[in-house]
Design a protein around this motif. Structure first.
Motif, PDB file in Angstrom:
ATOM      1  N   PHE A 281     -46.186  18.542   3.257  1.00  0.00           N
ATOM      2  CA  PHE A 281     -46.112  19.557   4.315  1.00  0.00           C
ATOM      3  C   PHE A 281     -45.305  18.999   5.486  1.00  0.00           C
ATOM      4  O   PHE A 281     -45.567  17.888   5.946  1.00  0.00           O
ATOM      5  CB  PHE A 281     -47.514  19.923   4.813  1.00  0.00           C
ATOM      6  CG  PHE A 281     -48.416  20.443   3.735  1.00  0.00           C
ATOM      7  CD1 PHE A 281     -48.532  21.791   3.490  1.00  0.00           C
ATOM      8  CD2 PHE A 281     -49.135  19.563   2.938  1.00  0.00           C
ATOM      9  CE1 PHE A 281     -49.356  22.273   2.481  1.00  0.00           C
ATOM     10  CE2 PHE A 281     -49.958  20.023   1.925  1.00  0.00           C
ATOM     11  CZ  PHE A 281     -50.071  21.377   1.696  1.00  0.00           C
ATOM     12  N   MET A 282     -44.355  19.791   5.935  1.00  0.00           N
ATOM     13  CA  MET A 282     -43.587  19.389   7.107  1.00  0.00           C
ATOM     14  C   MET A 282     -43.532  20.550   8.090  1.00  0.00           C
ATOM     15  O   MET A 282     -43.337  21.706   7.696  1.00  0.00           O
ATOM     16  CB  MET A 282     -42.166  18.972   6.721  1.00  0.00           C
ATOM     17  CG  MET A 282     -41.330  18.487   7.906  1.00  0.00           C
ATOM     18  SD  MET A 282     -39.812  17.631   7.397  1.00  0.00           S
ATOM     19  CE  MET A 282     -38.949  18.967   6.564  1.00  0.00           C
ATOM     20  N   ALA A 283     -43.722  20.236   9.364  1.00  0.00           N
ATOM     21  CA  ALA A 283     -43.600  21.221  10.434  1.00  0.00           C
ATOM     22  C   ALA A 283     -42.559  20.718  11.427  1.00  0.00           C
ATOM     23  O   ALA A 283     -42.511  19.522  11.723  1.00  0.00           O
ATOM     24  CB  ALA A 283     -44.942  21.435  11.125  1.00  0.00           C
ATOM     25  N   ILE A 284     -41.747  21.628  11.912  1.00  0.00           N
ATOM     26  CA  ILE A 284     -40.696  21.292  12.882  1.00  0.00           C
ATOM     27  C   ILE A 284     -40.822  22.223  14.075  1.00  0.00           C
ATOM     28  O   ILE A 284     -40.819  23.454  13.916  1.00  0.00           O
ATOM     29  CB  ILE A 284     -39.288  21.433  12.267  1.00  0.00           C
ATOM     30  CG1 ILE A 284     -39.143  20.567  11.013  1.00  0.00           C
ATOM     31  CG2 ILE A 284     -38.213  21.075  13.296  1.00  0.00           C
ATOM     32  CD1 ILE A 284     -37.858  20.831  10.242  1.00  0.00           C
ATOM     33  N   ASP A 285     -40.928  21.659  15.256  1.00  0.00           N
ATOM     34  CA  ASP A 285     -40.961  22.461  16.479  1.00  0.00           C
ATOM     35  C   ASP A 285     -39.522  22.726  16.918  1.00  0.00           C
ATOM     36  O   ASP A 285     -38.789  21.784  17.259  1.00  0.00           O
ATOM     37  CB  ASP A 285     -41.723  21.713  17.576  1.00  0.00           C
ATOM     38  CG  ASP A 285     -41.919  22.563  18.828  1.00  0.00           C
ATOM     39  OD1 ASP A 285     -41.322  23.654  18.918  1.00  0.00           O
ATOM     40  OD2 ASP A 285     -42.672  22.135  19.717  1.00  0.00           O
ATOM     41  N   PRO A 286     -39.074  23.979  16.904  1.00  0.00           N
ATOM     42  CA  PRO A 286     -37.691  24.267  17.304  1.00  0.00           C
ATOM     43  C   PRO A 286     -37.337  23.741  18.692  1.00  0.00           C
ATOM     44  O   PRO A 286     -36.179  23.403  18.966  1.00  0.00           O
ATOM     45  CB  PRO A 286     -37.621  25.803  17.266  1.00  0.00           C
ATOM     46  CG  PRO A 286     -38.696  26.201  16.316  1.00  0.00           C
ATOM     47  CD  PRO A 286     -39.790  25.200  16.506  1.00  0.00           C
ATOM     48  N   ARG A 287     -38.336  23.606  19.562  1.00  0.00           N
ATOM     49  CA  ARG A 287     -38.065  23.154  20.936  1.00  0.00           C
ATOM     50  C   ARG A 287     -37.743  21.668  20.998  1.00  0.00           C
ATOM     51  O   ARG A 287     -37.240  21.180  22.025  1.00  0.00           O
ATOM     52  CB  ARG A 287     -39.251  23.505  21.834  1.00  0.00           C
ATOM     53  CG  ARG A 287     -39.285  24.989  22.173  1.00  0.00           C
ATOM     54  CD  ARG A 287     -40.659  25.511  22.500  1.00  0.00           C
ATOM     55  NE  ARG A 287     -40.640  26.983  22.582  1.00  0.00           N
ATOM     56  CZ  ARG A 287     -40.638  27.785  21.518  1.00  0.00           C
ATOM     57  NH1 ARG A 287     -40.651  27.268  20.298  1.00  0.00           N
ATOM     58  NH2 ARG A 287     -40.604  29.093  21.672  1.00  0.00           N
ATOM     59  N   ALA A 288     -37.980  20.961  19.908  1.00  0.00           N
ATOM     60  CA  ALA A 288     -37.549  19.562  19.857  1.00  0.00           C
ATOM     61  C   ALA A 288     -36.030  19.471  19.749  1.00  0.00           C
ATOM     62  O   ALA A 288     -35.432  18.448  20.095  1.00  0.00           O
ATOM     63  CB  ALA A 288     -38.200  18.861  18.664  1.00  0.00           C
ATOM     64  N   PHE A 289     -35.404  20.545  19.297  1.00  0.00           N
ATOM     65  CA  PHE A 289     -33.952  20.580  19.152  1.00  0.00           C
ATOM     66  C   PHE A 289     -33.312  21.508  20.184  1.00  0.00           C
ATOM     67  O   PHE A 289     -32.153  21.329  20.537  1.00  0.00           O
ATOM     68  CB  PHE A 289     -33.584  21.057  17.733  1.00  0.00           C
ATOM     69  CG  PHE A 289     -34.038  20.133  16.645  1.00  0.00           C
ATOM     70  CD1 PHE A 289     -33.197  19.138  16.157  1.00  0.00           C
ATOM     71  CD2 PHE A 289     -35.316  20.219  16.126  1.00  0.00           C
ATOM     72  CE1 PHE A 289     -33.618  18.271  15.168  1.00  0.00           C
ATOM     73  CE2 PHE A 289     -35.747  19.354  15.128  1.00  0.00           C
ATOM     74  CZ  PHE A 289     -34.907  18.376  14.651  1.00  0.00           C
ATOM     75  N   ARG A 290     -34.079  22.487  20.646  1.00  0.00           N
ATOM     76  CA  ARG A 290     -33.572  23.440  21.636  1.00  0.00           C
ATOM     77  C   ARG A 290     -34.625  23.616  22.723  1.00  0.00           C
ATOM     78  O   ARG A 290     -35.353  24.620  22.758  1.00  0.00           O
ATOM     79  CB  ARG A 290     -33.240  24.780  20.969  1.00  0.00           C
ATOM     80  CG  ARG A 290     -32.188  24.663  19.882  1.00  0.00           C
ATOM     81  CD  ARG A 290     -31.869  26.000  19.237  1.00  0.00           C
ATOM     82  NE  ARG A 290     -31.309  26.952  20.197  1.00  0.00           N
ATOM     83  CZ  ARG A 290     -30.824  28.145  19.855  1.00  0.00           C
ATOM     84  NH1 ARG A 290     -30.815  28.516  18.587  1.00  0.00           N
ATOM     85  NH2 ARG A 290     -30.344  28.961  20.781  1.00  0.00           N
TER      86      ARG A 290
END
Length: 363
Positions: A281-290
């Motif tokens: 399982f992987m989760a990515i917070d878009p705010r880490a990039f934007r």
């Protein structure tokens, strides 16, 4: 075909799980995943799975009392031991843990070993979008059923992949696919309904296509040769990519986590040994990039363009991944979940054996 309200299906699943000794909170999480799967039209991975779960339980392959346990932990990663329980509570726990890590560190990755079948991967991807982050899920499988391109013996499972991203105005983008042409449990649904399967889904030990669903079930689950074709079909022009996709999922779900690889483990298994299915399982917070935001708005714009594409058939508008399941969920919430007579018969027998109350009819 009986149409059963979702809450009645949920109660039926809960009754059986409780009769089998599963704790109330673990059973509630499992039933939620199974009912949501049926609501979205994925009949292969919902209520009908109770038949297979009963077999696993009777064979000593499940520990329905086990709780997921974190055995390795860092800021952005973790490894979870599922204790040989059903995969639903393990997957729910791991996805939510990955989400928490992503919100703290920008990205979270959680592996699970010693787990089991967890239903539809897309259910857990939707958990991520509900928290405003991107979700990516892979899982190995207990049943070795995928025949490699130009091969005759199955070596990989259906090995699903799900990816989901949150939007603002539109539904989340949710891709949920198997690395095989079809999931084996979908063949089961055709068999329960007495319907032939499309040519190209399953081949016998000589590579010949099978369309009889009952015969296909025998090849998949009982015979050493033949099985389900890889995504892209049996031919090398496309199937080798599906087989490679399945191998990639196996690496992330099992090689990385230390879970089992069927062709190596199965010959050494003893009766009652756990299946040791692995998940990732992987989760990515878009705010880490934007950090300034804008991801969801841009995804909305992208989805709008895709929806606005002129359809080849005006009566069939263009859909985006996740649309068919969301639309089916609305229909089934209003009209009920279809339960074929053959499945009803199996469920009545499961209830009789377990002592659970049968809930799908008033008689």
């Amino acid at each position: 075909m009986r149409l059963v309200p979702a809450e009645r299906v949920r109660l039926q699943i809960l009754n059986v799980l409780h009769a089998w000794g599963m704790a109330e909170d673990l059973a509630a999480t499992t039933a939620e995943a199974m009912v949501e799967t049926d609501l979205m039209g994925i009949d292969s991975h919902g209520l009908s799975m109770l038949m297979m779960y009963e077999t696993f339980r009777n064979n000593g392959q499940l520990d329905l009392s086990a709780r997921p346990k974190v055995v390795l932990d860092s800021a952005a990663t973790a490894l979870v031991d599922g204790g040989a329980n059903l995969g639903h509570p393990n997957a729910d726990f791991a996805m939510r843990l990955a989400v928490r890590k992503a919100k703290a560190a920008g990205i979270g990755a959680v592996g699970v070993r010693n787990s089991h079948h967890f239903g539809a991967a897309g259910h857990y991807a939707r958990i991520a979008t509900g928290e405003g982050v991107i979700g990516f899920i892979t899982s190995s499988a207990r049943t070795v059923l995928m025949v490699p391109t130009r091969g005759t013996l199955p070596l990989l499972g259906a090995n699903p992949i799900a990816f989901a991203a949150p939007a603002l105005r539109n539904r989340p983008f949710v891709l949920d696919i198997s690395s095989t042409t079809v999931a084996a449990n979908k063949v089961k649904v055709y068999d329960l309904n007495g319907k032939p399967i499309p040519e190209g889904w399953v081949v016998d030990e000589a590579g010949r296509p099978i369309t009889d669903s009952a015969r296909a079930m025998e090849v998949i689950f009982k015979e050493p040769g033949g099985g389900v074709t890889p995504l892209g079909g049996a031919e090398v022009t496309g199937g080798h990519k599906g087989y490679g996709l399945g191998a990639m999922v196996q690496i992330l779900s099992s090689t990385l986590t230390g879970a089992a690889f069927g062709p190596i483990r199965n010959p050494q298994r003893k009766p009652g040994d756990p299946d040791d299915v692995g998940h990732f399982f992987m989760a990515i917070d878009p705010r880490a990039f934007r950090p300034e935001g804008g991801f969801e708005e841009d995804l909305d714009a992208m989805i709008d363009v895709l929806h606005a594409t002129p359809p080849a058939d005006p009566a069939k508008p263009v859909k985006v991944a996740g649309d068919p399941e969301a639309e089916e969920r609305e229909r089934r919430l209003a009209g009920g979940i279809p339960v074929p007579p053959a499945l009803e018969k199996h469920l009545r027998e499961i209830c009789a054996r377990s002592g659970a109350r049968y809930e799908l009819s008033d008689d």
